[in-house]
Design an enzyme around this catalytic site. Structure first.
Site, PDB file in Angstrom:
ATOM      1  N   THR A 118      21.095  11.077 -17.126  1.00  0.00           N
ATOM      2  CA  THR A 118      21.258  12.486 -16.774  1.00  0.00           C
ATOM      3  C   THR A 118      22.143  12.658 -15.555  1.00  0.00           C
ATOM      4  O   THR A 118      22.194  11.768 -14.680  1.00  0.00           O
ATOM      5  CB  THR A 118      19.879  13.101 -16.468  1.00  0.00           C
ATOM      6  OG1 THR A 118      20.057  14.398 -15.874  1.00  0.00           O
ATOM      7  CG2 THR A 118      19.088  12.267 -15.468  1.00  0.00           C
ATOM      8  N   TYR A 142      12.208  13.238 -11.642  1.00  0.00           N
ATOM      9  CA  TYR A 142      12.881  13.074 -12.933  1.00  0.00           C
ATOM     10  C   TYR A 142      14.156  12.247 -12.770  1.00  0.00           C
ATOM     11  O   TYR A 142      14.364  11.235 -13.440  1.00  0.00           O
ATOM     12  CB  TYR A 142      13.203  14.459 -13.526  1.00  0.00           C
ATOM     13  CG  TYR A 142      14.125  14.389 -14.720  1.00  0.00           C
ATOM     14  CD1 TYR A 142      13.682  13.864 -15.925  1.00  0.00           C
ATOM     15  CD2 TYR A 142      15.444  14.828 -14.631  1.00  0.00           C
ATOM     16  CE1 TYR A 142      14.546  13.775 -17.018  1.00  0.00           C
ATOM     17  CE2 TYR A 142      16.300  14.747 -15.712  1.00  0.00           C
ATOM     18  CZ  TYR A 142      15.848  14.219 -16.904  1.00  0.00           C
ATOM     19  OH  TYR A 142      16.702  14.122 -17.969  1.00  0.00           O
TER      20      TYR A 142
HETATM   21  N1  UFG Z   1      18.943  29.413 -14.916  1.00  0.00           N
HETATM   22  C1  UFG Z   1      18.684  30.724 -14.562  1.00  0.00           C
HETATM   23  N2  UFG Z   1      17.600  31.325 -15.128  1.00  0.00           N
HETATM   24  C2  UFG Z   1      16.767  30.703 -16.009  1.00  0.00           C
HETATM   25  C3  UFG Z   1      17.043  29.364 -16.366  1.00  0.00           C
HETATM   26  C4  UFG Z   1      18.147  28.744 -15.794  1.00  0.00           C
HETATM   27  O1  UFG Z   1      19.404  31.320 -13.757  1.00  0.00           O
HETATM   28  O2  UFG Z   1      15.798  31.322 -16.472  1.00  0.00           O
HETATM   29  C5  UFG Z   1      20.107  28.737 -14.327  1.00  0.00           C
HETATM   30  C6  UFG Z   1      19.737  27.528 -13.488  1.00  0.00           C
HETATM   31  O3  UFG Z   1      19.501  27.912 -12.157  1.00  0.00           O
HETATM   32  C7  UFG Z   1      20.973  26.643 -13.639  1.00  0.00           C
HETATM   33  C8  UFG Z   1      21.502  26.987 -15.021  1.00  0.00           C
HETATM   34  O4  UFG Z   1      20.903  28.220 -15.376  1.00  0.00           O
HETATM   35  O5  UFG Z   1      21.941  27.021 -12.698  1.00  0.00           O
HETATM   36  C9  UFG Z   1      21.152  25.947 -16.061  1.00  0.00           C
HETATM   37  O6  UFG Z   1      19.754  25.705 -15.988  1.00  0.00           O
HETATM   38  P1  UFG Z   1      18.988  24.800 -17.050  1.00  0.00           P
HETATM   39  O7  UFG Z   1      17.547  24.842 -16.664  1.00  0.00           O
HETATM   40  O8  UFG Z   1      19.360  25.192 -18.422  1.00  0.00           O
HETATM   41  O9  UFG Z   1      19.595  23.352 -16.800  1.00  0.00           O
HETATM   42  P2  UFG Z   1      19.664  22.493 -15.460  1.00  0.00           P
HETATM   43  O10 UFG Z   1      21.106  22.465 -15.049  1.00  0.00           O
HETATM   44  O11 UFG Z   1      18.698  22.917 -14.445  1.00  0.00           O
HETATM   45  O12 UFG Z   1      19.124  21.095 -15.996  1.00  0.00           O
HETATM   46  C10 UFG Z   1      19.883  20.253 -16.752  1.00  0.00           C
HETATM   47  C11 UFG Z   1      18.984  19.439 -17.671  1.00  0.00           C
HETATM   48  C12 UFG Z   1      18.067  18.567 -16.860  1.00  0.00           C
HETATM   49  C13 UFG Z   1      18.885  17.752 -15.911  1.00  0.00           C
HETATM   50  C14 UFG Z   1      19.782  18.615 -15.076  1.00  0.00           C
HETATM   51  C15 UFG Z   1      20.700  17.800 -14.243  1.00  0.00           C
HETATM   52  O13 UFG Z   1      18.211  20.296 -18.459  1.00  0.00           O
HETATM   53  O14 UFG Z   1      17.361  17.704 -17.717  1.00  0.00           O
HETATM   54  O15 UFG Z   1      20.600  19.410 -15.913  1.00  0.00           O
HETATM   55  O16 UFG Z   1      20.777  18.339 -12.985  1.00  0.00           O
HETATM   56  F1  UFG Z   1      18.080  17.067 -15.076  1.00  0.00           F
END
Ligand code: UFG
Length: 327
Positions: A118, A142
């Site tokens: 990841t 994680y």
């Molecule tokens: N976001 C929102 N509102 C929500 C959900 C997400 O604004 O309800 C934003 C988050 O802050 C982030 C973006 O949308 O900026 C993407 O969020 P996700 O939760 O879809 O994905 P992440 O980037 O947090 O996580 C992903 C993978 C993880 C991994 C990570 C690496 O899902 O498994 O990238 O940093 F660890």
């Protein structure tokens, strides 16, 4: 090839199973169905319900099914949960993987191994795009557990000749709705399925986590990569290892970042529906911008993401949502 796919009933794993079957490989899925779905496992694959940490079971599968390669997807994947319940992550992601590796090391002909890693291994980047040599400073258990497995693979590779590839996904997205495959996390925490639920009327609004980030529109930027491109990358990595290519870690992304607001607008364009948003405080541990430098995977594996248009990725995820809604 005869390929063992752990976590093959999950989101990325099930797309990999479909990709392998389409390329006429033999597939055995090992999944405990704790978060995966039985009906996501392609009809041509054998499903073994069990624990990847069961060394004897894995050893028997490697031997009896004469497995050439292992794709190891089975893992706990929620960053926030890893902070509140780290033992689930150290046990689930590290202890179980080390047990799986015992079986790999002891196999008469050790299979090549492709590991789901990841972008979370990097933590907050010093610069974007992020290349594979960027310092590793994970900010959650994680990310720590994924990095720990990468380190184990490095040292086992050096000492015991295990052939491995760690594929560092940026943001997996999209679906293969035509094949009945898509994202079905419980609870759902990922941006695109949540925004689609708002468009569908299944949620009242999207809470945007932070609108004053140092980005052009103030919202976080991520590199969304189509799950079928991820599956293609695994296949390329398998071929690379089986041909005797060098082991190592590879970023899997498109090399292009999209903000939360850009995702919302893409969903509005694709669905033709308005998406209500609210502004919420930043989520703990979110970096402002994560974008992959993707040259290494292209140079070494000959892989490059092909389904890179955000609207097309969102359209595939939408097709899956509509299909799932119809049951
Ligand atoms: N976001 C929102 N509102 C929500 C959900 C997400 O604004 O309800 C934003 C988050 O802050 C982030 C973006 O949308 O900026 C993407 O969020 P996700 O939760 O879809 O994905 P992440 O980037 O947090 O996580 C992903 C993978 C993880 C991994 C990570 C690496 O899902 O498994 O990238 O940093 F660890």
């Amino acid at each position: 090839m005869r390929v063992l796919v752990t976590g093959g009933a999950g989101y990325v794993g099930s797309h990999m199973v479909a990709t392998l079957l389409a390329a006429s490989h033999d597939v055995v899925v090992l999944d405990d169905l704790s978060t995966g779905h039985r009906d996501a496992v392609g009809a041509g694959a054998e499903l073994v319900e069990g624990d990847v940490g069961d060394t004897a079971l894995v050893a028997a599968l490697l031997r009896d099914r004469r497995i050439d390669a292992v794709c190891h997807f089975a893992a706990k994947i929620r960053v926030e949960e890893s902070v509140s319940a780290p033992r689930l992550y150290w046990q689930g992601n590290v202890v179980r993987t080390l047990a799986l590796l015992e079986a790999v090391l002891d196999a008469p002909t050790p299979p090549a191994l492709v590991f789901s890693s990841t972008a979370a291994v990097y933590g907050t980047p010093d610069e974007v795009p992020i290349d594979e040599e960027h310092p590793k400073r994970p900010e959650s258990p994680y990310g720590e557990t994924k990095l720990a497995v990468e380190r184990a693979l490095e040292s086992y590779g050096r000492a015991h000749g295990v052939r491995w590839a760690a594929l560092r996904y940026f943001n997996a997205a999209g679906a293969d709705a035509g094949a009945g495959l898509g994202e079905r996390h419980e609870p759902e925490t990922h941006l695109i399925p949540i925004v689609l639920d708002v468009a569908l009327g299944a949620r009242p609004s999207l809470a945007i986590y932070g609108t004053a980030w140092p980005t052009p529109d103030g919202t976080c930027i991520r590199d969304y990569v189509h799950v079928l491109d991820l599956a293609d990358a695994h296949l390329a990595a398998l071929h690379h290892l089986v041909r005797g290519g060098t082991s190592g870690a590879f970023n899997l992304g498109t090399g292009r970042g999209r903000s939360v607001r850009e995702v919302v607008h893409a969903v509005e364009r694709v669905t033709g529906r308005a998406v209500k948003v609210t502004e919420a405080p930043p989520r703990a541990g979110d970096p402002a911008e994560l974008v992959a430098k993707v040259e290494r995977a292209e140079r070494v594996l000959g892989w490059k993401a092909r389904r890179t248009e955000l609207d097309a990725i969102v359209a595939d995820a939408w097709a899956w949502k509509l299909r799932a809604k119809q049951g």
